[in-house]
Scaffold this motif. Sequence first.
Motif, mmCIF file in Angstrom:
data_model
loop_
_atom_site.group_PDB
_atom_site.id
_atom_site.type_symbol
_atom_site.label_atom_id
_atom_site.label_comp_id
_atom_site.label_asym_id
_atom_site.label_seq_id
_atom_site.Cartn_x
_atom_site.Cartn_y
_atom_site.Cartn_z
ATOM 1 N N ILE A 188 1.104 -1.476 0.356
ATOM 2 C CA ILE A 188 -0.005 -0.121 -0.496
ATOM 3 C C ILE A 188 1.295 1.423 0.113
ATOM 4 O O ILE A 188 1.723 1.099 1.170
ATOM 5 N N TYR A 189 1.379 2.207 -1.224
ATOM 6 C CA TYR A 189 1.718 3.487 -1.223
ATOM 7 C C TYR A 189 0.577 4.349 -0.986
ATOM 8 O O TYR A 189 -0.496 4.198 -1.751
ATOM 9 N N THR A 190 1.667 5.267 -0.610
ATOM 10 C CA THR A 190 0.630 6.789 -0.668
ATOM 11 C C THR A 190 1.409 7.595 -1.664
ATOM 12 O O THR A 190 2.767 8.255 -0.875
ATOM 13 N N GLY A 191 0.841 8.228 -2.455
ATOM 14 C CA GLY A 191 1.210 9.305 -3.531
ATOM 15 C C GLY A 191 1.318 11.146 -2.613
ATOM 16 O O GLY A 191 -0.019 11.041 -2.577
ATOM 17 N N THR A 192 2.119 11.776 -2.213
ATOM 18 C CA THR A 192 2.087 12.547 -2.046
ATOM 19 C C THR A 192 3.176 13.876 -2.623
ATOM 20 O O THR A 192 3.601 13.416 -3.094
ATOM 21 N N GLY A 193 2.980 14.743 -2.148
ATOM 22 C CA GLY A 193 3.852 15.563 -2.350
ATOM 23 C C GLY A 193 5.103 15.504 -1.688
ATOM 24 O O GLY A 193 5.321 14.903 -0.224
ATOM 25 N N PRO A 194 5.542 16.735 -1.584
ATOM 26 C CA PRO A 194 7.308 17.065 -0.346
ATOM 27 C C PRO A 194 6.660 17.332 0.197
ATOM 28 O O PRO A 194 8.061 17.205 1.109
ATOM 29 N N ARG A 195 6.228 18.424 1.092
ATOM 30 C CA ARG A 195 5.661 18.874 2.028
ATOM 31 C C ARG A 195 4.167 18.830 2.476
ATOM 32 O O ARG A 195 3.470 18.867 1.663
ATOM 33 N N THR A 196 4.007 19.249 4.068
ATOM 34 C CA THR A 196 2.525 19.483 3.916
ATOM 35 C C THR A 196 2.489 20.736 4.123
ATOM 36 O O THR A 196 3.885 21.382 3.998
ATOM 37 N N TRP A 197 0.700 21.649 3.622
ATOM 38 C CA TRP A 197 0.879 22.586 3.314
ATOM 39 C C TRP A 197 0.312 23.011 4.761
ATOM 40 O O TRP A 197 -0.926 22.665 4.301
ATOM 41 N N SER A 198 -0.050 23.667 5.031
ATOM 42 C CA SER A 198 -0.928 24.919 6.338
ATOM 43 C C SER A 198 -1.969 25.728 5.745
ATOM 44 O O SER A 198 -1.013 25.762 4.819
ATOM 45 N N VAL A 199 -2.977 25.703 6.530
ATOM 46 C CA VAL A 199 -3.888 26.878 5.815
ATOM 47 C C VAL A 199 -3.451 28.460 5.491
ATOM 48 O O VAL A 199 -3.097 28.596 4.256
ATOM 49 N N ALA A 200 -2.503 28.785 6.443
ATOM 50 C CA ALA A 200 -2.278 30.131 6.565
ATOM 51 C C ALA A 200 -0.573 30.179 5.410
ATOM 52 O O ALA A 200 -0.560 30.745 4.177
ATOM 53 N N GLU A 201 -0.081 29.008 4.979
ATOM 54 C CA GLU A 201 0.676 28.807 4.068
ATOM 55 C C GLU A 201 0.451 28.623 2.811
ATOM 56 O O GLU A 201 0.608 29.160 1.630
ATOM 57 N N SER A 243 -17.305 15.860 2.763
ATOM 58 C CA SER A 243 -16.727 14.361 4.187
ATOM 59 C C SER A 243 -14.821 15.158 2.624
ATOM 60 O O SER A 243 -13.628 14.869 4.156
ATOM 61 N N ILE A 244 -14.394 15.666 1.998
ATOM 62 C CA ILE A 244 -13.073 15.894 1.424
ATOM 63 C C ILE A 244 -12.718 16.985 2.689
ATOM 64 O O ILE A 244 -11.184 16.724 3.262
ATOM 65 N N ARG A 245 -13.936 18.141 2.329
ATOM 66 C CA ARG A 245 -12.731 18.851 3.785
ATOM 67 C C ARG A 245 -12.786 18.725 5.276
ATOM 68 O O ARG A 245 -11.792 19.566 5.510
ATOM 69 N N GLN A 246 -14.000 17.449 5.840
ATOM 70 C CA GLN A 246 -13.649 17.253 6.741
ATOM 71 C C GLN A 246 -12.958 16.579 6.586
ATOM 72 O O GLN A 246 -12.208 16.442 8.149
ATOM 73 N N GLY A 247 -11.663 15.707 5.224
ATOM 74 C CA GLY A 247 -11.151 14.763 6.054
ATOM 75 C C GLY A 247 -10.083 15.579 5.789
ATOM 76 O O GLY A 247 -8.780 15.243 6.916
ATOM 77 N N PHE A 248 -9.695 16.620 5.406
ATOM 78 C CA PHE A 248 -8.446 17.713 6.194
ATOM 79 C C PHE A 248 -8.011 17.925 7.099
ATOM 80 O O PHE A 248 -7.220 18.156 7.770
ATOM 81 N N VAL A 249 -9.852 18.318 7.717
ATOM 82 C CA VAL A 249 -9.654 18.998 9.192
ATOM 83 C C VAL A 249 -8.888 17.473 9.905
ATOM 84 O O VAL A 249 -9.207 17.479 11.151
ATOM 85 N N ASP A 250 -9.835 16.385 9.533
ATOM 86 C CA ASP A 250 -9.184 15.404 10.245
ATOM 87 C C ASP A 250 -7.646 14.048 10.289
ATOM 88 O O ASP A 250 -7.831 13.581 10.418
ATOM 89 N N GLY A 251 -6.945 15.437 9.594
ATOM 90 C CA GLY A 251 -5.669 14.221 9.467
ATOM 91 C C GLY A 251 -5.505 13.606 8.159
ATOM 92 O O GLY A 251 -4.524 12.707 7.853
ATOM 93 N N GLY A 252 -6.479 13.656 7.436
ATOM 94 C CA GLY A 252 -6.621 12.436 6.639
ATOM 95 C C GLY A 252 -5.696 12.440 4.975
ATOM 96 O O GLY A 252 -4.857 11.468 4.351
ATOM 97 N N PHE A 253 -5.091 14.382 4.826
ATOM 98 C CA PHE A 253 -4.663 14.004 3.981
ATOM 99 C C PHE A 253 -3.220 14.475 5.042
ATOM 100 O O PHE A 253 -2.314 15.468 3.645
ATOM 101 N N ASP A 254 -2.262 14.698 6.041
ATOM 102 C CA ASP A 254 -1.834 14.837 6.665
ATOM 103 C C ASP A 254 -0.041 13.809 6.402
ATOM 104 O O ASP A 254 -0.393 13.746 7.550
ATOM 105 N N ILE A 255 -0.065 13.810 5.615
ATOM 106 C CA ILE A 255 0.724 12.601 5.243
ATOM 107 C C ILE A 255 1.890 12.575 4.348
ATOM 108 O O ILE A 255 1.836 13.425 3.164
ATOM 109 N N VAL A 256 2.906 12.806 4.559
ATOM 110 C CA VAL A 256 4.106 12.682 3.213
ATOM 111 C C VAL A 256 4.501 11.323 2.903
ATOM 112 O O VAL A 256 5.610 11.003 4.355
ATOM 113 N N THR A 257 5.291 11.245 2.341
ATOM 114 C CA THR A 257 6.485 9.660 1.957
ATOM 115 C C THR A 257 7.088 10.383 0.794
ATOM 116 O O THR A 257 7.105 10.597 0.169
ATOM 117 N N GLY A 258 7.785 8.598 0.986
ATOM 118 C CA GLY A 258 8.757 9.240 -0.280
ATOM 119 C C GLY A 258 8.415 7.888 -1.547
ATOM 120 O O GLY A 258 9.388 7.764 -1.692
#
Length: 279
Positions: A188-201, A243-258
């Motif tokens: 199970i792989y997770t394709g992400t960008g190189p870093r996370t971005w907060s709302v302010a960023e 639900s996607i917006r709620q997923g943002f808040v719940d941390g579902g997309f707060d992951i960085v992998t290689g």
Amino acid sequence: MKIGISGAGGKLGAGVVDELLRRGGHDVVGISRTPSNLSAPETRFGDYDQPESLTAAYAGLDRLLIIPTTALAPGQRARQNIAAIDAANRAGVAHIAFMSSSGARARPEPDVWASYFATEQHLMRTAARWSVLRMNYYIESFADEARRAFDQGALVGLGESKVAFVSRADLAAAAAGLLAGAGHEGAIYTGTGPRTWSVAERLDLIVRLSGRPLASTVLTPEALRAGLSQSGLPPHVVEVALSIRQGFVDGGFDIVTGDIERLAGRPPQAMEDALRDAF
């Protein structure tokens, strides 16, 4: 090998086909409801709502990538995905890969994660060899939202969140690497960008790249639902978007992998580079 892309008519599917062709060394089959529009050397008709067409479309394939359709009526996408897996098993596909979502977990319909989780579970239970590539949120989708935000006067959300946005091209390259490579069974792989971005960023990035002022606003789920409904979206699409917006808040997309670099052989694109010409 003969590698099939089911859902090759979409932007991601077309990108995977192009990446496989660029790599060379394998027979590539594009599968879609509109095969005449595909660029693959071999094309086949396959409709997720016609399982018998999928069995024929998947015949003779060594590996298959199943790419889900966009938001549909509650439960329909899960039924489509499961029908595709069953068809691939009937056709004797040796290795089935599924394009899923970051944060996938058991949730009730019409939550965006519901169909992804149900499909992953069915794939793991029934396929002899399988792989899952979970995708983080598209940079391109965020760019669309940012452009709409200038018309609305603010970038809206349900609260603080961090997201490792990823480009569609990087996901396509990673999927091609998975399909053409070895040693990915049961992964199970997770394709992400190189870093996370907060709302302010991400707000600061939009302002810097566009040269235009923009605010961010936190809404209640009820207020966001009302705003999305007023835009003319169907009710089930509104609920998926919420639900996607709620997923943002719940941390579902707060992951960085290689995993992008591991599968594609190159690092993922930086968000600021991908957005440079977006505004």
